[in-house]
Design an enzyme around this catalytic site. Structure first.
Site, PDB file in Angstrom:
ATOM      1  N   GLU A   1       0.835  -1.204   0.000  1.00 50.27           N
ATOM      2  CA  GLU A   1       0.000   0.000   0.000  1.00 50.27           C
ATOM      3  C   GLU A   1       0.873   1.259   0.000  1.00 50.27           C
ATOM      4  O   GLU A   1       1.932   1.306   0.617  1.00 50.27           O
ATOM      5  CB  GLU A   1      -0.898   0.008   1.243  1.00 50.27           C
ATOM      6  CG  GLU A   1      -1.722  -1.262   1.345  1.00 50.27           C
ATOM      7  CD  GLU A   1      -2.828  -1.191   2.385  1.00 50.27           C
ATOM      8  OE1 GLU A   1      -3.679  -2.067   2.356  1.00 50.27           O
ATOM      9  OE2 GLU A   1      -2.835  -0.260   3.220  1.00 50.27           O
TER      10      GLU A   1
ATOM     11  N   CYS B   1       3.425   8.546   1.250  1.00 47.19           N
ATOM     12  CA  CYS B   1       3.891   7.621   2.287  1.00 47.19           C
ATOM     13  C   CYS B   1       4.170   6.273   1.617  1.00 47.19           C
ATOM     14  O   CYS B   1       3.267   5.631   1.089  1.00 47.19           O
ATOM     15  CB  CYS B   1       2.821   7.513   3.363  1.00 47.19           C
ATOM     16  SG  CYS B   1       3.265   6.400   4.686  1.00 47.19           S
TER      17      CYS B   1
ATOM     18  N   CYS C   1       5.769  -6.461   7.705  1.00 51.40           N
ATOM     19  CA  CYS C   1       6.860  -5.842   8.475  1.00 51.40           C
ATOM     20  C   CYS C   1       7.559  -6.913   9.287  1.00 51.40           C
ATOM     21  O   CYS C   1       6.930  -7.792   9.855  1.00 51.40           O
ATOM     22  CB  CYS C   1       6.315  -4.751   9.401  1.00 51.40           C
ATOM     23  SG  CYS C   1       7.646  -3.818  10.215  1.00 51.40           S
TER      24      CYS C   1
ATOM     25  N   CYS D   1       5.624  -4.565  16.454  1.00 54.84           N
ATOM     26  CA  CYS D   1       5.095  -3.540  17.360  1.00 54.84           C
ATOM     27  C   CYS D   1       3.631  -3.897  17.648  1.00 54.84           C
ATOM     28  O   CYS D   1       2.860  -4.152  16.720  1.00 54.84           O
ATOM     29  CB  CYS D   1       5.195  -2.161  16.723  1.00 54.84           C
ATOM     30  SG  CYS D   1       6.893  -1.722  16.275  1.00 54.84           S
TER      31      CYS D   1
ATOM     32  N   CYS E   1       0.390  -1.973  15.977  1.00 56.29           N
ATOM     33  CA  CYS E   1       0.421  -1.669  14.541  1.00 56.29           C
ATOM     34  C   CYS E   1      -0.213  -2.793  13.725  1.00 56.29           C
ATOM     35  O   CYS E   1       0.132  -3.964  13.885  1.00 56.29           O
ATOM     36  CB  CYS E   1       1.867  -1.451  14.099  1.00 56.29           C
ATOM     37  SG  CYS E   1       2.012  -1.086  12.327  1.00 56.29           S
TER      38      CYS E   1
ATOM     39  N   CYS F   1      -1.810   6.001   9.813  1.00 54.35           N
ATOM     40  CA  CYS F   1      -0.623   5.339  10.369  1.00 54.35           C
ATOM     41  C   CYS F   1      -1.034   4.052  11.069  1.00 54.35           C
ATOM     42  O   CYS F   1      -1.953   4.036  11.874  1.00 54.35           O
ATOM     43  CB  CYS F   1       0.046   6.202  11.440  1.00 54.35           C
ATOM     44  SG  CYS F   1       0.494   7.805  10.896  1.00 54.35           S
TER      45      CYS F   1
END
Ligand code: SAH
Length: 369
Positions: free
Chosen positions: A93, A106, A113, A117, A120, A340
Protein backbone atom coordinates in the site's frame (compact mmCIF):
# COMPACT_ATOMS: atom_id res chain seq x y z
CA UNK A 1 18.41 -14.92 -23.31
CA UNK A 2 19.62 -13.15 -20.18
CA UNK A 3 17.11 -11.49 -17.92
CA UNK A 4 16.44 -7.83 -18.62
CA UNK A 5 17.59 -5.27 -16.07
CA UNK A 6 14.74 -3.30 -14.53
CA UNK A 7 16.12 0.24 -14.68
CA UNK A 8 13.97 1.28 -11.70
CA UNK A 9 16.39 -0.77 -9.58
CA UNK A 10 19.34 1.48 -10.43
CA UNK A 11 20.27 4.79 -8.89
CA UNK A 12 22.19 7.14 -11.20
CA UNK A 13 25.60 5.77 -10.28
CA UNK A 14 24.43 2.19 -10.93
CA UNK A 15 22.85 3.33 -14.18
CA UNK A 16 26.15 4.92 -15.23
CA UNK A 17 27.93 1.62 -14.54
CA UNK A 18 25.26 -0.17 -16.56
CA UNK A 19 26.02 2.05 -19.56
CA UNK A 20 29.81 2.22 -19.27
CA UNK A 21 29.97 -1.59 -19.15
CA UNK A 22 28.36 -1.48 -22.56
CA UNK A 23 30.95 1.00 -23.78
CA UNK A 24 28.61 3.98 -23.56
CA UNK A 25 29.31 7.33 -21.94
CA UNK A 26 28.20 8.00 -18.35
CA UNK A 27 25.93 10.87 -19.38
CA UNK A 28 23.54 8.33 -20.88
CA UNK A 29 22.54 7.65 -17.27
CA UNK A 30 21.56 11.31 -16.84
CA UNK A 31 19.47 11.26 -20.00
CA UNK A 32 17.66 8.00 -19.27
CA UNK A 33 17.10 9.01 -15.67
CA UNK A 34 15.40 12.23 -16.78
CA UNK A 35 13.22 10.41 -19.27
CA UNK A 36 12.04 7.86 -16.75
CA UNK A 37 11.81 9.78 -13.51
CA UNK A 38 11.16 13.34 -14.65
CA UNK A 39 9.16 13.00 -17.86
CA UNK A 40 7.53 9.66 -17.04
CA UNK A 41 8.62 8.19 -20.39
CA UNK A 42 9.41 4.48 -20.21
CA UNK A 43 9.24 3.51 -23.88
CA UNK A 44 12.83 3.56 -25.15
CA UNK A 45 11.64 4.44 -28.66
CA UNK A 46 10.24 7.74 -27.39
CA UNK A 47 13.58 8.82 -25.90
CA UNK A 48 14.49 11.15 -28.72
CA UNK A 49 18.04 12.06 -27.66
CA UNK A 50 19.07 8.38 -27.56
CA UNK A 51 20.43 7.02 -30.84
CA UNK A 52 18.66 4.26 -32.70
CA UNK A 53 21.20 1.52 -32.06
CA UNK A 54 21.37 2.22 -28.33
CA UNK A 55 17.58 2.16 -28.17
CA UNK A 56 17.67 -1.26 -29.82
CA UNK A 57 20.21 -2.49 -27.31
CA UNK A 58 18.09 -1.15 -24.44
CA UNK A 59 15.01 -2.93 -25.72
CA UNK A 60 16.93 -6.17 -25.60
CA UNK A 61 18.68 -5.75 -22.28
CA UNK A 62 16.58 -3.40 -20.18
CA UNK A 63 13.02 -2.75 -19.12
CA UNK A 64 11.08 -0.41 -16.86
CA UNK A 65 8.73 -2.75 -15.03
CA UNK A 66 6.04 -1.73 -12.55
CA UNK A 67 3.71 -3.48 -10.15
CA UNK A 68 0.05 -3.48 -11.07
CA UNK A 69 -2.30 -0.96 -9.48
CA UNK A 70 -5.32 -2.93 -8.29
CA UNK A 71 -7.14 -0.45 -6.09
CA UNK A 72 -7.35 3.32 -5.81
CA UNK A 73 -9.31 4.55 -2.79
CA UNK A 74 -10.13 8.20 -2.12
CA UNK A 75 -10.92 9.32 1.42
CA UNK A 76 -13.43 12.06 2.10
CA UNK A 77 -10.53 14.16 3.41
CA UNK A 78 -8.66 13.89 0.08
CA UNK A 79 -6.20 11.21 1.17
CA UNK A 80 -5.59 8.53 -1.45
CA UNK A 81 -4.52 4.95 -1.00
CA UNK A 82 -3.30 2.70 -3.78
CA UNK A 83 -2.88 -1.04 -3.60
CA UNK A 84 -0.14 -2.40 -5.82
CA UNK A 85 0.16 -6.07 -6.68
CA UNK A 86 3.75 -7.22 -7.08
CA UNK A 87 4.86 -9.86 -9.58
CA UNK A 88 4.71 -12.58 -6.91
CA UNK A 89 1.13 -11.77 -5.88
CA UNK A 90 1.98 -9.82 -2.74
CA UNK A 91 0.11 -6.55 -2.30
CA UNK A 92 1.54 -3.37 -0.81
CA UNK A 93 0.00 0.00 0.00
CA UNK A 94 1.02 3.57 -0.75
CA UNK A 95 -0.75 6.63 0.63
CA UNK A 96 -0.92 10.22 -0.66
CA UNK A 97 -1.76 12.89 1.91
CA UNK A 98 -2.45 16.36 0.49
CA UNK A 99 -2.64 19.49 2.64
CA UNK A 100 -2.92 23.12 1.58
CA UNK A 101 0.86 23.54 1.60
CA UNK A 102 2.25 20.15 0.59
CA UNK A 103 1.55 16.74 -0.88
CA UNK A 104 3.14 13.88 1.03
CA UNK A 105 3.59 10.38 -0.31
CA UNK A 106 3.89 7.62 2.29
CA UNK A 107 5.91 4.75 0.82
CA UNK A 108 6.24 1.09 1.90
CA UNK A 109 9.60 -0.68 2.21
CA UNK A 110 8.63 -4.29 2.98
CA UNK A 111 5.80 -6.72 2.30
CA UNK A 112 4.32 -6.64 5.79
CA UNK A 113 6.86 -5.84 8.47
CA UNK A 114 9.68 -7.78 10.06
CA UNK A 115 8.95 -6.07 13.39
CA UNK A 116 6.14 -6.83 15.79
CA UNK A 117 5.09 -3.54 17.36
CA UNK A 118 1.99 -4.51 19.29
CA UNK A 119 -0.12 -1.48 18.32
CA UNK A 120 0.42 -1.67 14.54
CA UNK A 121 -1.85 -3.41 12.02
CA UNK A 122 1.01 -4.05 9.61
CA UNK A 123 2.80 -6.07 12.28
CA UNK A 124 -0.27 -8.24 12.80
CA UNK A 125 -0.12 -9.13 9.11
CA UNK A 126 3.31 -10.71 9.38
CA UNK A 127 6.20 -10.45 6.96
CA UNK A 128 7.06 -11.93 3.61
CA UNK A 129 10.04 -10.12 2.09
CA UNK A 130 11.88 -6.89 1.46
CA UNK A 131 10.80 -4.73 -1.48
CA UNK A 132 13.30 -4.25 -4.28
CA UNK A 133 14.55 -0.75 -5.05
CA UNK A 134 12.36 -0.86 -8.17
CA UNK A 135 9.27 -1.64 -6.10
CA UNK A 136 10.03 1.24 -3.75
CA UNK A 137 10.76 3.75 -6.52
CA UNK A 138 7.76 2.56 -8.56
CA UNK A 139 5.46 3.78 -5.78
CA UNK A 140 6.63 7.36 -6.35
CA UNK A 141 6.67 7.01 -10.14
CA UNK A 142 3.13 5.61 -10.21
CA UNK A 143 1.77 8.16 -7.75
CA UNK A 144 3.22 10.93 -9.93
CA UNK A 145 1.66 9.31 -12.96
CA UNK A 146 -1.79 8.94 -11.42
CA UNK A 147 -1.84 12.35 -9.77
CA UNK A 148 -0.45 14.62 -12.44
CA UNK A 149 0.68 12.57 -15.42
CA UNK A 150 4.21 13.93 -14.87
CA UNK A 151 3.27 17.49 -15.78
CA UNK A 152 6.14 19.29 -14.11
CA UNK A 153 4.31 22.52 -13.40
CA UNK A 154 1.71 20.55 -11.50
CA UNK A 155 3.83 18.52 -9.17
CA UNK A 156 1.48 17.03 -6.63
CA UNK A 157 4.12 15.33 -4.51
CA UNK A 158 6.39 17.67 -2.58
CA UNK A 159 7.43 15.32 0.24
CA UNK A 160 8.19 11.65 0.64
CA UNK A 161 8.06 9.72 3.91
CA UNK A 162 9.27 6.15 4.32
CA UNK A 163 6.48 5.45 6.80
CA UNK A 164 4.36 2.88 5.01
CA UNK A 165 4.49 -0.85 5.56
CA UNK A 166 7.77 -2.22 6.83
CA UNK A 167 10.95 -1.24 8.63
CA UNK A 168 13.06 0.64 6.08
CA UNK A 169 16.32 0.21 7.96
CA UNK A 170 15.95 -3.59 7.81
CA UNK A 171 15.88 -3.19 4.03
CA UNK A 172 18.81 -0.85 3.94
CA UNK A 173 20.44 -2.11 0.76
CA UNK A 174 17.33 -1.49 -1.35
CA UNK A 175 16.07 1.62 0.44
CA UNK A 176 19.31 3.60 0.08
CA UNK A 177 19.36 3.75 -3.76
CA UNK A 178 15.67 4.68 -3.67
CA UNK A 179 16.38 7.58 -1.29
CA UNK A 180 19.18 8.71 -3.59
CA UNK A 181 16.83 8.73 -6.57
CA UNK A 182 14.22 10.70 -4.62
CA UNK A 183 16.83 13.42 -4.05
CA UNK A 184 18.71 13.22 -7.35
CA UNK A 185 18.42 16.31 -9.56
CA UNK A 186 18.28 14.03 -12.60
CA UNK A 187 15.46 12.02 -11.02
CA UNK A 188 12.85 13.37 -8.57
CA UNK A 189 14.99 16.22 -7.27
CA UNK A 190 13.39 16.50 -3.83
CA UNK A 191 15.44 18.44 -1.30
CA UNK A 192 16.73 16.38 1.61
CA UNK A 193 14.46 18.40 3.90
CA UNK A 194 11.51 16.85 2.11
CA UNK A 195 12.50 13.22 2.44
CA UNK A 196 11.95 11.49 5.78
CA UNK A 197 12.77 7.98 6.91
CA UNK A 198 10.99 6.60 9.96
CA UNK A 199 12.52 3.76 11.95
CA UNK A 200 11.60 1.81 15.04
CA UNK A 201 15.27 2.18 16.01
CA UNK A 202 17.72 -0.07 14.15
CA UNK A 203 20.73 1.52 15.81
CA UNK A 204 23.61 0.30 13.56
CA UNK A 205 21.80 1.45 10.47
CA UNK A 206 20.93 4.84 11.88
CA UNK A 207 24.67 5.33 12.23
CA UNK A 208 25.26 4.05 8.70
CA UNK A 209 22.55 6.29 7.29
CA UNK A 210 24.28 9.27 8.88
CA UNK A 211 27.29 8.54 6.65
CA UNK A 212 25.42 7.56 3.50
CA UNK A 213 22.50 9.89 2.99
CA UNK A 214 21.18 13.21 4.18
CA UNK A 215 17.50 12.64 4.96
CA UNK A 216 15.28 13.61 7.88
CA UNK A 217 15.14 10.94 10.52
CA UNK A 218 11.99 10.12 12.46
CA UNK A 219 12.16 7.62 15.30
CA UNK A 220 9.24 5.64 16.69
CA UNK A 221 10.00 6.15 20.35
CA UNK A 222 6.51 5.70 21.86
CA UNK A 223 7.68 5.14 25.43
CA UNK A 224 10.07 6.89 27.82
CA UNK A 225 11.41 3.78 29.58
CA UNK A 226 12.71 0.40 28.47
CA UNK A 227 10.16 -1.64 30.37
CA UNK A 228 7.23 -0.07 28.53
CA UNK A 229 9.04 0.22 25.20
CA UNK A 230 9.95 -3.47 25.30
CA UNK A 231 6.22 -4.16 25.28
CA UNK A 232 5.20 -1.68 22.60
CA UNK A 233 8.24 -1.92 20.32
CA UNK A 234 9.88 -5.30 21.00
CA UNK A 235 12.90 -4.26 18.92
CA UNK A 236 13.80 -2.27 22.03
CA UNK A 237 15.08 -5.46 23.66
CA UNK A 238 17.79 -5.49 21.03
CA UNK A 239 18.47 -1.76 20.89
CA UNK A 240 17.44 -0.14 24.19
CA UNK A 241 16.54 3.52 24.60
CA UNK A 242 19.95 4.77 25.72
CA UNK A 243 21.65 3.24 22.64
CA UNK A 244 18.90 4.56 20.40
CA UNK A 245 19.16 8.11 21.72
CA UNK A 246 22.96 8.01 21.46
CA UNK A 247 22.61 7.04 17.79
CA UNK A 248 20.14 9.89 17.26
CA UNK A 249 22.60 12.30 18.84
CA UNK A 250 25.31 11.14 16.43
CA UNK A 251 22.85 11.53 13.56
CA UNK A 252 22.14 15.13 14.48
CA UNK A 253 25.84 15.84 14.99
CA UNK A 254 26.86 14.76 11.50
CA UNK A 255 26.24 16.27 8.10
CA UNK A 256 23.88 19.18 7.84
CA UNK A 257 21.19 17.66 10.02
CA UNK A 258 19.81 19.56 12.84
CA UNK A 259 17.24 17.49 14.64
CA UNK A 260 15.32 14.25 14.64
CA UNK A 261 11.59 13.78 15.07
CA UNK A 262 10.43 11.58 17.92
CA UNK A 263 7.16 9.87 17.11
CA UNK A 264 4.99 9.05 20.09
CA UNK A 265 1.72 7.17 19.67
CA UNK A 266 -0.92 8.13 22.24
CA UNK A 267 -2.28 4.99 23.91
CA UNK A 268 -4.88 5.42 26.63
CA UNK A 269 -3.57 4.56 30.06
CA UNK A 270 -0.35 3.07 28.65
CA UNK A 271 2.06 5.88 27.86
CA UNK A 272 0.00 9.06 28.19
CA UNK A 273 0.31 9.95 31.87
CA UNK A 274 2.06 12.86 33.56
CA UNK A 275 4.92 10.62 34.69
CA UNK A 276 5.53 9.54 31.08
CA UNK A 277 5.71 13.13 29.88
CA UNK A 278 8.13 14.03 32.65
CA UNK A 279 10.36 11.06 31.93
CA UNK A 280 10.28 11.87 28.23
CA UNK A 281 11.48 15.40 28.91
CA UNK A 282 14.29 13.99 30.99
CA UNK A 283 15.59 11.40 28.54
CA UNK A 284 15.49 13.80 25.59
CA UNK A 285 17.51 16.46 27.36
CA UNK A 286 20.44 17.55 25.19
CA UNK A 287 19.05 15.95 22.03
CA UNK A 288 17.91 18.26 19.22
CA UNK A 289 14.52 16.67 18.69
CA UNK A 290 10.96 17.70 18.09
CA UNK A 291 8.12 15.49 19.18
CA UNK A 292 5.23 14.34 17.02
CA UNK A 293 2.31 12.92 19.00
CA UNK A 294 0.30 10.41 16.96
CA UNK A 295 -3.26 9.70 18.11
CA UNK A 296 -3.59 5.90 17.97
CA UNK A 297 -5.49 4.66 14.93
CA UNK A 298 -7.54 1.64 15.72
CA UNK A 299 -7.81 -1.59 13.73
CA UNK A 300 -9.52 -4.96 14.03
CA UNK A 301 -8.75 -7.08 17.10
CA UNK A 302 -6.62 -4.52 18.92
CA UNK A 303 -7.08 -3.99 22.64
CA UNK A 304 -5.39 -0.57 22.60
CA UNK A 305 -7.41 2.61 22.67
CA UNK A 306 -6.50 6.13 21.70
CA UNK A 307 -5.98 8.64 24.49
CA UNK A 308 -8.76 11.21 24.63
CA UNK A 309 -8.26 14.71 23.27
CA UNK A 310 -7.94 16.28 26.66
CA UNK A 311 -5.14 13.87 27.63
CA UNK A 312 -3.31 14.39 24.34
CA UNK A 313 -3.43 18.18 24.71
CA UNK A 314 -2.32 18.04 28.33
CA UNK A 315 0.58 15.77 27.33
CA UNK A 316 1.57 18.22 24.61
CA UNK A 317 1.36 21.20 26.95
CA UNK A 318 3.67 19.58 29.48
CA UNK A 319 6.26 18.81 26.82
CA UNK A 320 5.93 22.26 25.31
CA UNK A 321 6.42 23.89 28.69
CA UNK A 322 9.85 22.25 28.80
CA UNK A 323 10.77 24.12 25.61
CA UNK A 324 10.19 21.34 23.09
CA UNK A 325 8.51 21.81 19.75
CA UNK A 326 5.56 19.42 19.81
CA UNK A 327 3.05 18.70 17.07
CA UNK A 328 -0.01 16.49 17.04
CA UNK A 329 -0.33 14.43 13.87
CA UNK A 330 -3.67 14.82 12.22
CA UNK A 331 -5.30 11.46 11.43
CA UNK A 332 -5.89 11.25 7.70
CA UNK A 333 -7.63 8.70 5.53
CA UNK A 334 -9.15 6.70 8.39
CA UNK A 335 -12.28 5.90 6.38
CA UNK A 336 -10.15 4.02 3.84
CA UNK A 337 -7.80 2.44 6.42
CA UNK A 338 -4.94 4.59 5.20
CA UNK A 339 -3.86 6.13 8.50
CA UNK A 340 -0.62 5.34 10.37
CA UNK A 341 -0.56 1.74 11.48
CA UNK A 342 -3.62 0.73 9.46
CA UNK A 343 -1.81 -0.42 6.33
CA UNK A 344 -2.19 -4.12 5.85
CA UNK A 345 -1.91 -5.09 2.18
CA UNK A 346 -2.09 -8.76 1.37
CA UNK A 347 0.76 -11.02 2.16
CA UNK A 348 1.50 -14.28 0.40
CA UNK A 349 3.07 -17.09 2.39
CA UNK A 350 3.66 -15.00 5.43
CA UNK A 351 6.27 -16.21 7.84
CA UNK A 352 5.00 -17.06 11.29
CA UNK A 353 6.42 -15.03 14.14
CA UNK A 354 8.36 -18.04 15.41
CA UNK A 355 9.86 -18.59 11.94
CA UNK A 356 10.76 -14.91 11.82
CA UNK A 357 12.45 -15.10 15.17
CA UNK A 358 14.56 -17.93 13.80
CA UNK A 359 15.97 -15.65 11.07
CA UNK A 360 19.21 -14.12 12.28
CA UNK A 361 18.65 -10.37 12.05
CA UNK A 362 21.97 -9.84 10.29
CA UNK A 363 20.66 -11.96 7.43
CA UNK A 364 17.88 -9.43 6.90
CA UNK A 365 19.62 -6.21 7.71
CA UNK A 366 21.65 -6.54 4.51
CA UNK A 367 24.17 -3.79 4.93
CA UNK A 368 25.03 -1.61 1.98
CA UNK A 369 28.49 -2.43 0.74
N1 SAH B 1 8.76 0.81 10.77
C1 SAH B 1 8.87 2.22 10.73
C2 SAH B 1 7.88 2.95 9.81
C3 SAH B 1 6.45 2.50 9.78
S1 SAH B 1 5.13 3.15 10.71
C4 SAH B 1 8.73 2.78 12.13
O1 SAH B 1 8.47 2.03 13.04
O2 SAH B 1 8.96 3.97 12.32
C5 SAH B 1 5.04 4.86 10.76
C6 SAH B 1 4.61 5.37 12.15
O3 SAH B 1 3.24 5.00 12.49
C7 SAH B 1 5.48 4.79 13.24
O4 SAH B 1 5.81 5.79 14.15
C8 SAH B 1 4.56 3.79 13.88
O5 SAH B 1 4.97 3.45 15.17
C9 SAH B 1 3.22 4.50 13.81
N2 SAH B 1 2.08 3.60 14.05
C10 SAH B 1 2.03 2.28 13.89
N3 SAH B 1 0.81 1.81 14.22
C11 SAH B 1 0.07 2.88 14.58
C12 SAH B 1 -1.29 3.05 14.97
N4 SAH B 1 -2.13 2.01 15.05
N5 SAH B 1 -1.73 4.29 15.24
C13 SAH B 1 -0.90 5.34 15.12
N6 SAH B 1 0.38 5.25 14.74
C14 SAH B 1 0.88 4.02 14.46
Amino acid sequence: MTEKTNLLNLDREALAVFFTRHGEKRFRADQISQWIHQFGVVDFDKMTNIGKSLRGWLREHAEVAFPEMICNALSKDGTRKWLFRLHDGNVIETVFIPTSSRGTLCISSQVGCILDCTFCATAQQGFNRNLTTAEIVAQLWMANYFLSGFVRSDRAISNVVMMGMGEPLYNYRNVLPALRLFMDDFAYGLSSRRVTLSTAGVVPHILKLADDCDVNLAVSLHAPNDELRNKLVPLNRRFPINELLAACKKYTDSGSRREVTMEYVMLEGMNDQLQHAQKLIKILRGLPAKINLIPFNTFKDTSYRCSNNHTIHRFRDILQASGRVVTIREARGQDIDAACGQLAGKIQNRLTRSAMRAIPMDKIQVAAS
